[in-house]
Design an enzyme around this catalytic site. Sequence first.
Site, mmCIF file in Angstrom:
data_model
loop_
_atom_site.group_PDB
_atom_site.id
_atom_site.type_symbol
_atom_site.label_atom_id
_atom_site.label_comp_id
_atom_site.label_asym_id
_atom_site.label_seq_id
_atom_site.Cartn_x
_atom_site.Cartn_y
_atom_site.Cartn_z
ATOM 1 N N GLY A 224 58.729 25.329 -0.375
ATOM 2 C CA GLY A 224 57.876 24.100 0.678
ATOM 3 C C GLY A 224 58.424 22.992 -0.702
ATOM 4 N N GLY A 226 55.465 20.896 -3.132
ATOM 5 C CA GLY A 226 54.734 20.526 -3.890
ATOM 6 C C GLY A 226 54.819 20.920 -5.834
ATOM 7 N N GLU A 247 64.818 24.318 4.382
ATOM 8 C CA GLU A 247 64.730 23.058 5.404
ATOM 9 C C GLU A 247 64.525 21.705 4.582
ATOM 10 O OE1 GLU A 247 61.517 23.048 7.738
ATOM 11 O OE2 GLU A 247 60.063 22.086 6.217
ATOM 12 N N LEU A 322 46.307 26.212 4.015
ATOM 13 C CA LEU A 322 44.976 25.818 3.682
ATOM 14 C C LEU A 322 43.874 26.472 3.950
ATOM 15 C CD1 LEU A 322 45.685 22.107 5.953
ATOM 16 C CD2 LEU A 322 45.154 22.303 3.371
ATOM 17 N N GLY A 345 57.912 23.499 9.610
ATOM 18 C CA GLY A 345 59.226 24.969 10.239
ATOM 19 C C GLY A 345 58.061 25.894 9.237
ATOM 20 N N LYS A 370 37.981 22.074 -2.554
ATOM 21 C CA LYS A 370 36.685 21.047 -2.595
ATOM 22 C C LYS A 370 35.755 21.256 -4.276
ATOM 23 C CE LYS A 370 34.463 19.265 0.525
ATOM 24 N NZ LYS A 370 33.467 18.797 1.214
#
Length: 438
Positions: A224, A226, A247, A322, A345, A370
């Site tokens: 992914g 990040g 992807e 998340l 995806g 947080k």
Amino acid sequence: MNPTVEYRSRLMSAKNAIEMIPSSAHLAMGMAVAQPPALLDALAVRAEDGRFEQLNLWYFHSMEHAGRTVLRYDLLDRVRPHCMFLTRIERELLRRGDAEGRTAIEFVPVAFSESSRLLAEQVPVEAIVTAVSPMDRHGWLTFGTNNDYASTVARTAKRVIVEVNPNMPRVFGDSLLHISEVDAIIENEAPLPELVFPDSDRDDETIARTIVDMIDDGACLQMGIGTLPNAVCAMLTGHKDLGIHTELMTPGLAKLIECGVVTNRFKSTYPGRSVFTFAMGDRWFYDFLDDNPSMHSAPVQVVNDPRHISKNDNVVSVNATLQVDLGGACNSEHLFGRQYSGSGGQLDFVRGAAASKGGKSIIACHSTAKGGTVSRIVPKLEGPVTTPRNDTQIIVTEYGWVDLKGRTLSERAEALISIAHPKFRGELAESLAAGRMT
């Protein structure tokens, strides 16, 4: 036909090209790096002048220039965004819309692999606007960084309007667009959007080391975007003969190709080539993609098809989430009571890796959010299920990893509690004992 003559016959100003779009059109916009700045400027001007009754705009993943033009809040009475993956831009529009009691955008849930079919078969797309690389002497342009849904929709839309940018890399693979398929061309030399990521933190590094230990020589990678995937890539330089079927192509993966760690020699599909459907990075990365025969760009319905992914052995899919509930279901798109991003995806590659011989589907997350006040491992999800518990395999946090396949619900819950942040393990165990879980 003479390609140069054909090219010149289609060359016009951005203003004139945009006039080809009907007043109440369904318009597909190229995503991410391929969003065409000059055409978006012209679209915004036409909307400002009140010469769109309602422009229905369909797209994935907007960038800053779109936010300054067609996705401006003051234009939403004339431009109706139909977004399939939210970014900061859409989240701000939603925030302002909520404050004023209006629906700012229309979110369209769809798997990335299905986006081409949606736009080609179910949405009456009158036109597509996207950036492309310059034409060669044979009359071929390429979709550059963004094959995704653009290459398919360009064959089904009534009008194909392209912005030729000499900075757009010319890519190999199934990314060709012939001049005879184009209705209007504008030329605009503009820098491509570049991504800058913060340095990975200690938890990223810990999670990355855990993931790297699961990746064998010869594995086929999907990463992914990040700081965490970047950290994983940076730790893979001692590996051998890795492959890429992803992807998203990133600078981290490109550096593994450049240093010889990636050879793609053990892949069953496209051996010797790194497969992707869209790319985002920096100037060095775009130069690396340009005219590089080891890179293979393909439409998203090919790259993200789990049946196609699984043809390669030892696929390792690395994605983020998340929230994870105690049964293993993952919410990767909903945060603080509202849509935050999209499914993208993720499930495509979770299923593709699971079906691959020797494959591993890895979903990673920090144990808290947080500032450490909220656990990401929860009794019940606070949003939709992006990856169902039936599909979840390996979950990783900075406190370790667990493989959920074949485990009962109670065994899954106990395993996930063991990699939650220690300060939340007690209340999670209480929820399990009280039966407060999905």
